[in-house]
Design an enzyme around this catalytic site. Sequence first.
Site, short mmCIF file in Angstrom:
data_model
loop_
_atom_site.label_atom_id
_atom_site.label_comp_id
_atom_site.label_asym_id
_atom_site.label_seq_id
_atom_site.Cartn_x
_atom_site.Cartn_y
_atom_site.Cartn_z
N CYS A 152 -2.56 5.30 6.23
CA CYS A 152 -4.01 5.45 6.18
C CYS A 152 -4.53 5.82 7.57
O CYS A 152 -3.80 5.77 8.56
CB CYS A 152 -4.64 4.16 5.70
SG CYS A 152 -4.56 2.86 6.93
N CYS A 194 -2.85 -2.81 8.57
CA CYS A 194 -2.56 -1.47 9.09
C CYS A 194 -2.04 -1.56 10.54
O CYS A 194 -1.15 -0.81 10.93
CB CYS A 194 -3.79 -0.59 9.03
SG CYS A 194 -4.63 -0.61 7.43
N CYS A 243 0.82 -1.21 0.00
CA CYS A 243 0.00 0.00 0.00
C CYS A 243 0.86 1.26 0.00
O CYS A 243 0.34 2.35 -0.22
CB CYS A 243 -0.95 0.02 1.20
SG CYS A 243 -0.12 0.12 2.79
N ASP A 285 2.31 2.63 2.51
CA ASP A 285 2.26 3.37 3.77
C ASP A 285 3.51 3.11 4.60
O ASP A 285 4.09 2.03 4.53
CB ASP A 285 1.01 2.97 4.57
CG ASP A 285 -0.26 3.46 3.90
OD1 ASP A 285 -0.16 4.33 3.02
OD2 ASP A 285 -1.34 2.98 4.27
FE1 FES Z 1 -1.73 0.43 4.29
FE2 FES Z 1 -3.53 1.03 6.12
S1 FES Z 1 -3.85 0.78 3.98
S2 FES Z 1 -1.41 0.79 6.39
#
Ligand code: FES
Length: 169
Positions: free
Chosen positions: A65, A109, A36, A38
């Site tokens: 996120c 996450c 993702c 992140d």
């Molecule tokens: Fe990647 Fe939440 S969508 S950490």
Amino acid sequence: MTDDFQSRVTAAMANPENMGELPNADAIGTVGNADCGDMLRVWVKFKEEGGRKVIDRASFQSFGCETAIAAASLAMELIKGKTAAEALAMRGEEFAKDLGPLPPTKVHCTSLVEGALREALAPVGSVPAPVASPATSAAPPTLMDAFNKPEQKKSGVKVVFLKPGEQPK
Ligand code: FES
């Protein structure tokens, strides 16, 4: 995603605690999720209490996120007063239990939070990594530095900064 879950995340996001760099931290951990894109960094400061070395304060910074930010905010409070070993024994779902059941797409996450703490508290072996004194080393790299590492660029993750009001393409 349920309305209940979203409202709990929104409530946690409305007043996130322990955000930002913690000066003079004893340990720092950074992790990223290649899927993702992140990233999360945590800072941990210890103190002596009753003959034990426990977590005095912890903070985080995130390119992530809402769920990761909400879980990190909760986690930084939950690990206060715990030893590194006690904090390492906690799992992502424990950090996010106040958010309620996580949708399957959001489980990773909380793993980001768990991973950053693991990186800070036991990056090599099981001994928390000491942070070099500022007098003898440069400042730790920022999240932006981490995004700009060559291996991050090879992963296919591209960071695009938007101007205020600009919509992603
Ligand atoms: Fe990647 Fe939440 S969508 S950490």
